[in-house]
Design a protein around this motif. Structure first.
Motif, PDB file in Angstrom:
ATOM      1  N   MET A  28       4.590 -54.714  28.314  1.00 54.51           N
ATOM      2  CA  MET A  28       4.970 -54.598  26.923  1.00 54.51           C
ATOM      3  C   MET A  28       4.095 -53.886  25.792  1.00 54.51           C
ATOM      4  N   LYS A  29       2.740 -54.390  26.016  1.00 51.55           N
ATOM      5  CA  LYS A  29       1.701 -53.947  25.220  1.00 51.55           C
ATOM      6  C   LYS A  29       1.439 -52.516  25.446  1.00 51.55           C
ATOM      7  N   LYS A  30       1.344 -52.195  26.767  1.00 53.85           N
ATOM      8  CA  LYS A  30       1.090 -50.950  27.378  1.00 53.85           C
ATOM      9  C   LYS A  30       2.346 -49.911  27.036  1.00 53.85           C
ATOM     10  N   LEU A  31       3.341 -50.429  26.804  1.00 57.13           N
ATOM     11  CA  LEU A  31       4.398 -49.430  26.111  1.00 57.13           C
ATOM     12  C   LEU A  31       4.413 -49.166  24.751  1.00 57.13           C
ATOM     13  N   ILE A  32       3.851 -50.369  24.009  1.00 57.05           N
ATOM     14  CA  ILE A  32       3.727 -50.104  22.745  1.00 57.05           C
ATOM     15  C   ILE A  32       2.573 -49.116  22.356  1.00 57.05           C
ATOM     16  N   LEU A  33       1.415 -49.149  23.173  1.00 55.78           N
ATOM     17  CA  LEU A  33       0.351 -48.453  22.835  1.00 55.78           C
ATOM     18  C   LEU A  33       0.649 -47.020  23.300  1.00 55.78           C
ATOM     19  N   VAL A  34       1.601 -46.645  24.300  1.00 51.79           N
ATOM     20  CA  VAL A  34       1.757 -45.323  24.738  1.00 51.79           C
ATOM     21  C   VAL A  34       2.595 -44.687  23.836  1.00 51.79           C
ATOM     22  N   THR A  35       3.506 -45.405  23.295  1.00 49.42           N
ATOM     23  CA  THR A  35       4.603 -45.020  22.201  1.00 49.42           C
ATOM     24  C   THR A  35       3.463 -44.572  21.079  1.00 49.42           C
ATOM     25  N   LEU A  36       2.706 -45.317  20.454  1.00 47.32           N
ATOM     26  CA  LEU A  36       1.965 -45.235  19.198  1.00 47.32           C
ATOM     27  C   LEU A  36       0.976 -44.029  19.597  1.00 47.32           C
ATOM     28  N   ALA A  37       0.391 -43.781  20.822  1.00 46.19           N
ATOM     29  CA  ALA A  37      -0.392 -42.629  20.851  1.00 46.19           C
ATOM     30  C   ALA A  37       0.538 -41.430  21.126  1.00 46.19           C
ATOM     31  N   LEU A  38       1.950 -41.548  21.584  1.00 46.46           N
ATOM     32  CA  LEU A  38       2.462 -40.090  21.564  1.00 46.46           C
ATOM     33  C   LEU A  38       3.017 -39.740  19.889  1.00 46.46           C
ATOM     34  N   VAL A  39       3.287 -40.800  19.148  1.00 52.12           N
ATOM     35  CA  VAL A  39       3.756 -40.659  17.834  1.00 52.12           C
ATOM     36  C   VAL A  39       2.357 -40.079  17.106  1.00 52.12           C
ATOM     37  N   TYR A  40       1.346 -40.287  17.732  1.00 52.30           N
ATOM     38  CA  TYR A  40       0.106 -39.952  16.754  1.00 52.30           C
ATOM     39  C   TYR A  40       0.144 -38.632  17.082  1.00 52.30           C
ATOM     40  N   LEU A  41       0.032 -38.286  18.536  1.00 46.28           N
ATOM     41  CA  LEU A  41      -0.211 -36.848  18.970  1.00 46.28           C
ATOM     42  C   LEU A  41       0.767 -35.793  18.407  1.00 46.28           C
ATOM     43  N   ALA A  42       2.178 -36.417  18.294  1.00 47.16           N
ATOM     44  CA  ALA A  42       3.115 -35.480  17.827  1.00 47.16           C
ATOM     45  C   ALA A  42       2.793 -35.084  16.153  1.00 47.16           C
ATOM     46  N   HIS A  43       2.161 -36.207  15.725  1.00 43.89           N
ATOM     47  CA  HIS A  43       2.231 -35.684  14.246  1.00 43.89           C
ATOM     48  C   HIS A  43       0.606 -35.485  13.764  1.00 43.89           C
ATOM     49  N   ALA A  44      -0.260 -35.419  14.539  1.00 44.67           N
ATOM     50  CA  ALA A  44      -1.858 -35.101  14.412  1.00 44.67           C
ATOM     51  C   ALA A  44      -1.906 -34.055  13.459  1.00 44.67           C
ATOM     52  N   ASP A  45      -1.239 -33.140  13.182  1.00 43.74           N
ATOM     53  CA  ASP A  45      -1.636 -31.922  12.148  1.00 43.74           C
ATOM     54  C   ASP A  45      -1.211 -32.519  10.783  1.00 43.74           C
ATOM     55  N   SER A  46      -0.355 -33.645  10.849  1.00 42.11           N
ATOM     56  CA  SER A  46      -0.460 -34.205   9.360  1.00 42.11           C
ATOM     57  C   SER A  46      -1.286 -35.039   8.876  1.00 42.11           C
ATOM     58  N   PHE A  47      -2.237 -35.592   9.937  1.00 39.29           N
ATOM     59  CA  PHE A  47      -3.307 -36.221   9.483  1.00 39.29           C
ATOM     60  C   PHE A  47      -4.710 -35.589   9.229  1.00 39.29           C
ATOM     61  N   LYS A  48      -4.595 -34.345   9.369  1.00 36.96           N
ATOM     62  CA  LYS A  48      -5.871 -33.573   8.956  1.00 36.96           C
ATOM     63  C   LYS A  48      -6.478 -33.750   7.881  1.00 36.96           C
ATOM     64  N   GLU A  49      -7.503 -33.864   7.515  1.00 31.04           N
ATOM     65  CA  GLU A  49      -8.054 -33.684   6.393  1.00 31.04           C
ATOM     66  C   GLU A  49      -8.115 -32.581   5.740  1.00 31.04           C
ATOM     67  N   TRP A  50      -8.278 -32.525   4.072  1.00 29.86           N
ATOM     68  CA  TRP A  50      -8.228 -31.240   3.428  1.00 29.86           C
ATOM     69  C   TRP A  50      -9.417 -30.376   3.716  1.00 29.86           C
ATOM     70  N   LEU A  51     -10.363 -31.111   3.950  1.00 32.29           N
ATOM     71  CA  LEU A  51     -11.811 -30.410   4.247  1.00 32.29           C
ATOM     72  C   LEU A  51     -12.257 -31.214   5.192  1.00 32.29           C
ATOM     73  N   PRO A  52     -12.525 -30.786   6.483  1.00 35.83           N
ATOM     74  CA  PRO A  52     -12.976 -31.014   7.637  1.00 35.83           C
ATOM     75  C   PRO A  52     -14.598 -31.772   7.263  1.00 35.83           C
ATOM     76  N   LYS A  53     -15.004 -32.751   7.984  1.00 35.03           N
ATOM     77  CA  LYS A  53     -16.097 -33.172   7.810  1.00 35.03           C
ATOM     78  C   LYS A  53     -17.506 -32.131   8.125  1.00 35.03           C
ATOM     79  N   GLY A  54     -18.344 -31.830   7.623  1.00 30.52           N
ATOM     80  CA  GLY A  54     -19.421 -30.989   7.667  1.00 30.52           C
ATOM     81  C   GLY A  54     -19.181 -29.661   6.764  1.00 30.52           C
ATOM     82  N   LYS A  55     -17.892 -29.516   6.395  1.00 34.61           N
ATOM     83  CA  LYS A  55     -17.680 -28.455   5.688  1.00 34.61           C
ATOM     84  C   LYS A  55     -17.661 -28.492   4.102  1.00 34.61           C
ATOM     85  N   SER A  56     -18.041 -27.496   3.531  1.00 35.05           N
ATOM     86  CA  SER A  56     -17.937 -27.574   2.003  1.00 35.05           C
ATOM     87  C   SER A  56     -17.200 -26.391   1.504  1.00 35.05           C
ATOM     88  N   VAL A  57     -16.734 -26.283   0.101  1.00 34.11           N
ATOM     89  CA  VAL A  57     -16.034 -25.518  -0.363  1.00 34.11           C
ATOM     90  C   VAL A  57     -16.625 -25.386  -1.778  1.00 34.11           C
TER      91      VAL A  57
END
Length: 143
Positions: free
Chosen positions: A1-30
């Motif tokens: 059951m724990k494995k299923l939850i972790l796999v589900t969370l990982a898939l959700v994260y990967l599906a929405h990875a673009d929405s978690f991007k920072e406005w300004l990536p680390k090491g970059k300046s504006v």
């Protein structure tokens, strides 16, 4: 059951990875002129002043303000809160963008020399040209 939850969370994260991007990536300046007031995902998105009503010089000043001033002098920020206490009962707005008593020379003095807990800013941080734009922006309401 724990494995299923972790796999589900990982898939959700990967599906929405673009929405978690920072406005300004680390090491970059504006640069200050890359800040776009009233644009989603920009640090300048919270300006209370409509850029369309400003002159070209004032719009550049708004960008400088958004980069260097707004983190302390935005709504509910420490600089604004300190000014609200200092000006309590005097009828002076704590929000710098709303002030009518700021001249370009006064803005320049505070920026270059600081005041109480406000640090000074060197020419390598805010150039003289940028300071002129900032003065034009904050001094636009001066009476």
């Amino acid at each position: 059951m724990k494995k299923l939850i972790l796999v589900t969370l990982a898939l959700v994260y990967l599906a929405h990875a673009d929405s978690f991007k920072e406005w300004l990536p680390k090491g970059k300046s504006v640069g200050a002129f890359e800040y776009m007031p009233n644009t989603p995902h920009s640090p300048a998105a919270f300006s209370s002043v409509d850029a369309k009503k400003l002159t070209k010089s004032q719009r550049k000043g708004q960008q400088i303000y958004s980069k260097w001033c707004q983190p302390c002098h935005g709504v509910g920020m420490p600089g604004t809160n300190a000014l609200a206490v200092a000006y309590q009962g005097l009828g002076i707005p704590a929000m710098l963008e709303e002030r009518t008593d700021l001249t370009p020379d006064l803005v320049s003095t505070f920026v270059r020399y600081g005041k109480h807990s406000m640090p000074f800013f060197r020419k390598t941080e805010i150039s003289d040209e940028e300071l002129k734009f900032l003065g034009d922006y904050l001094g636009r309401n001066a009476k």
